[in-house]
Write a protein that holds these residues in place. Structure first.
Motif, PDB file in Angstrom:
ATOM      1  N   GLY A 159       0.803  -1.215   0.000  1.00 40.98           N
ATOM      2  CA  GLY A 159       0.000   0.000   0.000  1.00 40.98           C
ATOM      3  C   GLY A 159       0.831   1.258   0.000  1.00 40.98           C
ATOM      4  N   TYR A 160       0.198   2.342   0.398  1.00 42.16           N
ATOM      5  CA  TYR A 160       0.762   3.688   0.340  1.00 42.16           C
ATOM      6  C   TYR A 160       1.605   3.912   1.589  1.00 42.16           C
ATOM      7  N   ALA A 161       2.950   3.930   1.452  1.00 40.84           N
ATOM      8  CA  ALA A 161       3.784   3.986   2.651  1.00 40.84           C
ATOM      9  C   ALA A 161       5.210   4.387   2.323  1.00 40.84           C
ATOM     10  N   CYS A 162       5.926   4.717   3.404  1.00 38.24           N
ATOM     11  CA  CYS A 162       7.381   4.827   3.439  1.00 38.24           C
ATOM     12  C   CYS A 162       7.915   5.891   2.469  1.00 38.24           C
ATOM     13  N   ASN A 163       9.160   5.708   2.051  1.00 35.57           N
ATOM     14  CA  ASN A 163       9.823   6.691   1.199  1.00 35.57           C
ATOM     15  C   ASN A 163       9.098   6.931  -0.127  1.00 35.57           C
ATOM     16  N   PRO A 164       8.584   5.876  -0.783  1.00 29.52           N
ATOM     17  CA  PRO A 164       7.848   6.152  -2.020  1.00 29.52           C
ATOM     18  C   PRO A 164       6.671   7.106  -1.829  1.00 29.52           C
ATOM     19  N   ALA A 165       5.957   6.979  -0.704  1.00 32.41           N
ATOM     20  CA  ALA A 165       4.825   7.875  -0.456  1.00 32.41           C
ATOM     21  C   ALA A 165       5.293   9.321  -0.312  1.00 32.41           C
ATOM     22  N   ALA A 166       6.399   9.528   0.392  1.00 31.64           N
ATOM     23  CA  ALA A 166       6.925  10.885   0.567  1.00 31.64           C
ATOM     24  C   ALA A 166       7.396  11.464  -0.769  1.00 31.64           C
ATOM     25  N   ILE A 167       8.039  10.630  -1.588  1.00 33.76           N
ATOM     26  CA  ILE A 167       8.496  11.093  -2.905  1.00 33.76           C
ATOM     27  C   ILE A 167       7.298  11.412  -3.796  1.00 33.76           C
ATOM     28  N   TYR A 168       6.261  10.577  -3.713  1.00 28.32           N
ATOM     29  CA  TYR A 168       5.044  10.798  -4.497  1.00 28.32           C
ATOM     30  C   TYR A 168       4.431  12.170  -4.176  1.00 28.32           C
ATOM     31  N   GLU A 169       4.349  12.489  -2.897  1.00 29.28           N
ATOM     32  CA  GLU A 169       3.767  13.770  -2.498  1.00 29.28           C
ATOM     33  C   GLU A 169       4.589  14.932  -3.046  1.00 29.28           C
TER      34      GLU A 169
END
Length: 727
Positions: free
Chosen positions: A378-388
């Motif tokens: 799901g939506y989490a961790c470093n990828p989520a922060a980069i996505y934002e």
């Protein structure tokens, strides 16, 4: 001073500690290590300074510009005070106990040059002693001898690192290392010919690391023509030292042998340069061939000598190609099988596989990005922060997440996603330009030209990772390391949270990605957390007002099959009393069942999706070896307590990158009583704990300023160059 070890250093931060630790063996009197920081672009300079601070035997020189290996060695030699000097490459290391063996042999024989054996250490774990090690003992060698008594010594490795040289002898000869790829041969051959006393040590002393990438001599280019100048220097030395003329036939054969090796390796001389290289070899042949030289007994080698003498490149190449065809015919079947790859199958089912292959024929979408975390959880961790951050800074790029079907309902509102295994997933993987994940994607998708993979990882590696796990079978758990590296070869960028991570990634994943030393994007939230956000999260989690919430995050233990708390949770919470509540978050590898624990004292947050929320909401962290300690340390006012009751077992079975017990981020407890006392007595909040946490944060959190995600987006999506972080 008895022995000066000279270590030029450049771009080897992942290997430097092992190198220095192996040299600085206890019990070696009169040892000095002169480390030359040849303007290393990574963290090597800081590592050297760290060693110099704690070990007076280490002396560091930081050069203002990069001068290359040869000149860096010369700088070290000019500073050396030892009776003997040993030129050591900074990505290699000594075999255990071998430093003392070198000392003993030097003291026993007092030679001009001591030569010892080595082993090659390959990236895939194989360690192999030199193939000509029999030359050390066949026939048996006297303690000391001259080259004329044992000419086979010239066949030993011509490098500087397998020799300890009497410093005064070397200085009096006036020899200096030169620049170029073959900077040491114009020193190593002359000293063997000029020495009155040579000695052999029939022991693997030196471990020569065969790096998967970074070895300049295995890089194709025109710099391999440097070999001709080096051999001309050797023959010039012989002309100035008539006593060495007796070795001219041996030296001539050795020269031609080496030049043939360089030309014969397909990864060195470029195709367009082969004829010119051959012509230069012919010139060297005709210029330096002794009058009394005889052709080799080997028929094929003798034929090559004749072609070199005549400068008959066409015949030489024809002979080479015929030989290659013979070898190729023998390997054809095996080679064909090795090329068969399952790249045409991506998702389950024939339809998706055909659909995926069709999508591969269509152009890559320059404005499409794939995001995923924790094996599509799901939506989490470093990828989520980069996505934002990417949505804000690169809005033209559409980011789409891949999630498992069962987790789709948990995706945040407004975040585009596809379900893993569907046609939409197949299209996304075939067409997107960017891929961002904190673990590897599956093996099936083909990485197309122009696609960009960003590996963020999901924790600072206290434990060994990647190839480093090969020495720890329990942690490796039957891992296929070749497949692991094949996956890492897809990465274009690898995010690093701190210098420790950079060192670990360099060693564990020796691939051609660009290391993004940005800090961890997921920690941006911790840097920017507000009191209002904290209060809202505490209310959401049901943390009673006025109570101190301890976040307990035990890590995965490779030697345990299921989650089991390392201490009595009921006893612990009862001992702390009503002022505390425990937030229990088991590792995501486990699915803990109800343990009948008191709900008024323990809140099970194992299934809570966002660990950053838990960190912000809590008052203190209790963990063992989880990487969350590095993230939590960003919160400057929050105590951290380490429960290391099985430290020795964990260190033995999993391997660690630094000794946590020597630099903990606060209080470290080894027994349950010590653990309870850390909180009950207030030690977790005292000045000593604060001082330790501050030192820990300075070492591991210095890049965390709240802008890590922005830095990643600017480099990957906007193509901007990033400044080097401070160390």
């Amino acid at each position: 001073m008895f022995l000066s070890v000279i270590v030029p250093v450049h771009g080897v931060q992942g290997y430097l500690r092992q190198c220095l630790d192996s040299i600085l063996e206890p019990g070696c009197p009169g040892l000095e290590v002169i480390a030359i920081d040849d303007k290393s672009p990574d963290g090597c300079g800081a590592i050297l300074d760290e060693y110099a601070l704690r070990d007076p035997r280490v002396r560091v020189v930081h050069l203002e510009e990069n001068v290359g290996l040869g000149e860096a060695r010369n700088v070290g030699l000019s500073l050396a005070t030892g009776e003997y000097v040993w030129f050591f490459d900074s990505d290699d290391y000594t075999a255990e106990g071998s430093m003392l063996s070198v000392y003993e042999r030097l003291q026993e024989t007092k030679p001009d040059v001591l030569i010892f054996d080595y082993a090659r250490s390959y990236w895939h774990g194989k360690v192999q002693r030199s193939v000509i090690n029999k030359l050390f003992r066949e026939p048996p060698a006297p303690d000391t001898f001259a080259l004329r008594d044992r000419p086979s010594v010239l066949q030993l490795m011509m490098t500087a690192w397998n020799k300890a040289i009497r410093r005064e002898f070397l200085v009096e000869l006036g020899l200096k290392f030169s620049g170029g790829y073959y900077e040491d041969i114009n020193v190593t051959y002359p000293i063997l010919m000029a020495a009155e006393k040579l000695s052999l040590l029939d022991q693997v002393v030196y471990i020569y690391r065969q790096r998967r990438r970074g070895a300049i001599t295995r890089t194709g280019g025109k710099k391999h023509f440097d070999a001709f100048k080096q051999y001309e220097r050797i023959f010039a030395f012989m002309a100035q030292h008539p006593e060495t003329d007796q070795y001219r036939p041996l030296m001539f054969d050795r020269t031609i042998w080496h030049l043939l090796v360089i030309l014969g390796r397909g990864d060195r001389v470029l195709p367009e340069d082969r004829e010119r290289f051959f012509s230069e070899m012919s010139r060297i042949y005709r210029t330096f061939r002794p009058a009394d030289h005889t052709l080799p007994e080997d028929v094929q080698l003798a034929a090559k000598y004749r072609l070199i003498e005549k400068n008959n490149f066409r015949a030489f190449e024809t002979s080479k190609k015929l030989n290659e065809r013979r070898i190729s015919a023998k390997k054809r079947v095996r080679k064909y099988r090795g090329k068969v790859r399952k790249t045409v199958r991506f998702a389950k089912g024939k339809a998706n596989g055909l659909y995926y292959r069709t999508q591969l024929r269509l152009p890559v979408d320059e404005n499409l990005a794939v995001y995923a975390a924790y094996w599509y959880r799901g939506y989490a961790c470093n990828p989520a922060a980069i996505y934002e951050s990417q949505k804000e800074l690169a809005p033209k790029v559409k980011g789409v997440w891949v999630v498992k079907r069962g987790n789709a309902a948990k995706m945040p509102e407004g975040v585009p996603y596809v379900v893993a295994g569907t046609r939409e997933h197949s299209r996304l993987m075939a067409r997107a330009k960017y891929f961002v994940n904190n673990v590897n994607f599956t093996d099936d998708p083909v990485k197309r030209k122009g696609q960009v993979h960003v590996q963020t990882q999901h924790g600072t590696p206290l434990k060994k990772m990647g190839l480093d796990q090969m020495e720890f079978p329990v942690g490796a758990n039957d891992m296929d390391f070749r497949e692991l590296i094949d996956r890492a070869d897809r990465w274009d960028f690898l995010v690093s949270s701190n210098p420790l991570s950079s060192e670990a990634w360099d060693r564990g994943f020796p691939c051609s990605y660009e290391l993004l030393e940005t800090g961890y994007p997921r920690n941006d939230r911790l840097v920017r957390a507000t009191d209002a956000e904290r209060a809202a999260l505490r209310e959401q989690l049901g943390i009673p007002e006025g109570k101190k919430a301890i976040l307990y995050t035990p890590t995965h233990r490779d030697y345990m099959k299921r989650f089991s708390p390392q201490f009595d949770l009921r006893r612990f919470t009862e001992a702390l009393g009503d002022d505390f509540v425990l937030l229990l978050r088991a590792h995501y590898f486990y699915r803990p069942k109800s343990m009948g624990l008191p709900e008024d004292r323990i809140i099970d947050v194992s299934s809570y999706p966002i660990v950053e929320d838990l960190a912000i909401a809590s008052d203190a962290l209790l963990t063992d070896y989880s990487s969350i300690m590095f993230d939590y340390a960003v919160l400057e006012d929050r105590p951290i307590v380490i429960y290391a009751n099985d430290w020795d077992t964990y260190k033995l079975t999993r391997g660690v990158n630094f000794d946590l017990t020597q630099q903990p981020p606060g209080v470290i407890a080894f027994t349950e009583d010590e653990l309870v006392d850390a909180f009950a007595s207030g030690r977790a909040w005292n000045d000593t704990a604060v001082k330790d946490r501050t030192a820990f944060r300075a070492r591991f959190c210095s890049w965390e300023d709240g802008n890590a995600a922005e830095r990643v987006v600017r480099r990957v999506f906007l193509g901007e160059q990033l400044p080097k972080p401070a160390r």
